[in-house]
Design an enzyme around this catalytic site. Structure first.
Site, PDB file in Angstrom:
ATOM      1  N   ASN A 258       0.824  -1.208   0.000  1.00 24.71           N
ATOM      2  CA  ASN A 258       0.000   0.000   0.000  1.00 24.71           C
ATOM      3  C   ASN A 258       0.857   1.256   0.000  1.00 24.71           C
ATOM      4  O   ASN A 258       0.618   2.205  -0.746  1.00 24.71           O
ATOM      5  CB  ASN A 258      -0.903   0.011   1.243  1.00 24.71           C
ATOM      6  CG  ASN A 258      -2.371  -0.099   0.886  1.00 24.71           C
ATOM      7  OD1 ASN A 258      -2.761   0.121  -0.254  1.00 24.71           O
ATOM      8  ND2 ASN A 258      -3.196  -0.430   1.859  1.00 24.71           N
TER       9      ASN A 258
ATOM     10  N   GLU B 234      -6.913  -6.326   5.152  1.00 24.90           N
ATOM     11  CA  GLU B 234      -6.416  -7.329   4.204  1.00 24.90           C
ATOM     12  C   GLU B 234      -6.714  -8.746   4.679  1.00 24.90           C
ATOM     13  O   GLU B 234      -6.108  -9.707   4.221  1.00 24.90           O
ATOM     14  CB  GLU B 234      -4.906  -7.155   4.006  1.00 24.90           C
ATOM     15  CG  GLU B 234      -4.045  -7.459   5.216  1.00 24.90           C
ATOM     16  CD  GLU B 234      -3.841  -6.276   6.128  1.00 24.90           C
ATOM     17  OE1 GLU B 234      -2.817  -6.232   6.828  1.00 24.90           O
ATOM     18  OE2 GLU B 234      -4.711  -5.367   6.162  1.00 24.90           O
TER      19      GLU B 234
END
Length: 666
Positions: free
Chosen positions: A547, A582
């Protein structure tokens, strides 16, 4: 506003007689609020001024940042400062949040009594504030922020009397509910002052902006008082109207079915034709639901608000000289039955429940032989009867031939095109063909609209009795059809929202709420019947690094890739969902430990393979996942124990080098 020192002293003396402490000892308005309101009226104010006021109240700043970073605002990255929050959401939004937070501790809290519930009072203040601001914006009023605060504070006098009156406002309400006089008259008789006068005195002492003080002092005004400066009349009218709408929707400052009059100044100073009340109320309803989630308050939903509205209409009709109470007993009963029928569509969100009940009410009230709701079918291009009344209809009497849309003509076609109710009669040649098909000489046709679009038709006739249908039935039956259409729209929205509430919008998988609901049911069933079930806990490896390096959009892409693989490899009876961030969960039914491991290994391998193929899209990062497995055990006391076991196995996979499947041993 203008008031002489003598009048002010007399008012202070009267208010003091009603309270158990001196007014100068009352500080219900935090100092930070007064400063924020002063900034609102200062043309030279800037972001730095607002930020400085909030930052001087550490607990307030913390609460604002907590609010902004909640799921409601869905910010793409954490907001860590008030300046950043103002830049992201705007000056007005942050100011409103700050004022709402500061008032919350003052307007909400304390011990609820039978008659005065602070949570109910807080709902009322929020509803009036939100609706007042929405109306002000619609009318292009320049100070909508001040109107919001005025709406929030308009009933502050009631709170002062409840908490600091020699006799509480709860004690007043107990007598008021029974005496039948107007609110202000009853307050004067009970306290010697009104809640408006108490509120005015305190707003004056606290040096709040004149607009707010005027609204607090005169929001129940029926005429322009000589003490009142006309430059604040529109502001008073806006909050008065919002307050009236709140009461008739069942969101008053206390729970009493009171007939509230709409102040005449509303009609004089608000261009009602400019207001799209339906859209305004929908917007405010959404605001209330969102605010309610944060404060943990359950605001009434659309269905309940509509039902409250009709019950208020009944109360107003009963209190009116021209209402049912003044009519003949039979006419009064019919009128009440008619008004009550309007609430039926809003007593459920299931059409199979409220549509038949509504049709029955129509039949009972208007003495009609047969009533159908004809639904539009896109494939067949027909009006088809899905519901009918009465249930006792048999054979040909129960059936109504589907009406083909392409062959519509005569008055029925005009009725549907113009969306106006009509009596389709054989007095006109243009209707003969259709009437022959349905086997009657006349019938009632009332369009049912959903979101202003034709969705169904209410059909009624007197095929069995052959009685003539009275011409005035259309004016009476149309409001019920309107409520039915609104209820159908609400039911559709509810079903859509219920579906959305269970789905993670990013991945399309079930969300955490749906997962936990499913696991709760599954776990309880598993305790009753020994079954072989496996739970897998999947976590994408090094997701934070991906990310940070590639950006949130690429991170979202990685989440979708994993979700797609889980969906592709799952059997029809399996359950997969996004647990958060996630993390993903999957539940496999009727499987062995070896079968569960094989499934998890295949998921892991597919993710790794896809990750290698797409690594160029992720700056060289290869997407992999660590998976922990736990078979269902009767020894687990709840489903959280089951998740914790799989989570522990997943962390073991991380510890063993990631991109692995670990099954917990028990």
């Amino acid at each position: 506003m203008s008031i002489t020192p003598h009048e002010l002293n007399a008012l202070r003396s009267n208010v003091q007689q009603a309270l158990n402490r001196n007014t100068d000892q009352l500080r219900l308005i935090p100092a930070a609020v007064i400063k924020l309101l002063q900034l609102t009226t200062d043309e030279n104010t800037n972001i730095g001024d607002l930020s400085k006021v909030i930052d001087t109240e550490p607990s307030l700043a913390m609460q604002i940042l907590k609010t902004i970073n909640s799921s409601h605002y869905n910010v793409s990255q954490p907001i860590n400062s008030i300046r950043q929050a103002i830049a992201m959401l705007g000056y007005a939004n942050i100011r409103d949040i700050a004022i709402r937070q500061l008032f919350y501790s003052q307007l909400h809290g304390g011990q609820a009594s039978k008659y005065f519930d602070s949570s109910f009072f807080w709902q009322h203040c929020l509803f009036v504030a939100s609706l007042s601001k929405a109306i002000a914006i619609k009318l292009d009023y320049p100070h909508s922020d001040l109107i919001y605060t005025a709406g929030l504070l308009h009933d502050i006098g009631k709170l002062v009397l409840e908490n600091h009156g020699k006799l509480s406002y709860s004690e007043f309400i107990a007598t008021y509910v029974e005496n039948g006089y107007s609110l202000l008259t009853s307050e004067l008789n009970f306290y010697g002052v009104t809640h408006q006068q108490v509120g005015y005195l305190l707003c004056n002492d606290w040096q709040l902006p004149d607009i707010i003080t005027a609204v607090v002092a005169y929001h129940h005004a029926t005429d322009i008082d000589e003490m009142l400066s006309e430059k604040y009349v529109q502001e008073i009218a806006i909050v008065s109207f919002a307050n009236y709408l709140a009461w008739i929707h069942g969101i008053g400052s206390f729970a009493a079915n009171m007939p509230l009059n709409l102040p005449s100044i509303v009609f004089e100073y608000i261009a009602l034709q400019k207001l799209d009340l339906e859209s305004l109320l929908v917007q405010v309803d959404q605001d209330m639901q969102e605010i309610g989630v944060f404060y943990g308050i359950e605001f009434p939903g659309t269905k309940q608000l509509r039902a409250n509205l009709v019950h208020s209409s009944i109360a107003l009709s009963r209190s009116s000289p021209s209402g049912p109470d003044s009519a003949e007993p039979q006419a009064a009963e019919e009128s009440i039955n008619f008004l009550s029928s309007l609430t039926i569509p809003h007593q459920s969100l299931d059409p199979d429940t409220f549509v038949p009940q509504t049709l029955k009410a129509i039949g009972d009230i208007f003495k009609l032989d047969r009533i159908y709701m004809l639904s539009m079918t896109a494939k067949q291009r027909c009006l088809v009867a899905k519901y009918y009344f009465p249930d006792s209809l048999q054979g040909d009497n129960a059936e109504l031939t589907p009406i083909k849309i392409d062959s519509l003509s005569g008055d029925l076609l005009t009725c549907l095109r113009t969306q106006q109710a009509s009596i389709i009669s054989d007095r006109y040649n243009r209707n003969h063909k259709l009437l022959k098909e349905v086997g009657v000489s006349e019938f009632v046709s009332v369009p049912i609209l959903r979101n202003n679009r034709l969705s169904a038709v209410l059909y009624a006739d007197n095929k069995l009795s052959r009685r003539a249908i009275p011409a005035d039935i259309l004016n009476k039956i149309t409001p019920i059809a309107n409520e039915l259409g609104s209820a159908l729209h609400n039911a559709k929205r509810f079903e859509q929202e219920r579906s959305k509430a269970k789905i993670d919008p990013l991945t399309g998988l079930s969300n955490k709420r749906m997962l936990t609901d499913y696991l709760q049911c599954l776990f309880e069933d598993g305790q009753k019947t020994p079954v072989k079930m496996a739970l897998g806990f999947l976590d994408i490896d090094h997701f934070k690094s991906l990310n940070d390096d590639c950006g949130h959009q690429r991170g979202d892409t990685a989440l979708r890739i994993v979700a797609h693989i889980l969906q592709e490899l799952s059997r029809s009876g399996d359950f997969v969902g996004r647990y958060g961030g996630e993390e993903f969960l999957f539940v496999l039914l009727d499987c062995t430990a070896a079968g569960a491991f094989q499934y998890a290994e295949r998921v892991r391998a597919d993710i790794e393979a896809k990750g290698h193929v797409l690594k160029h899209r992720f700056n060289g990062h290869v997407i992999t996942a660590s998976i922990g497995l736990a078979m269902y055990q009767p020894t687990y006391t709840n489903y959280q124990d089951w998740i914790a076991a799989a989570d522990k196995a997943m962390y073991q996979a991380k510890k063993n080098g990631r991109n692995k499947v670990i099954a917990i041993k028990r």
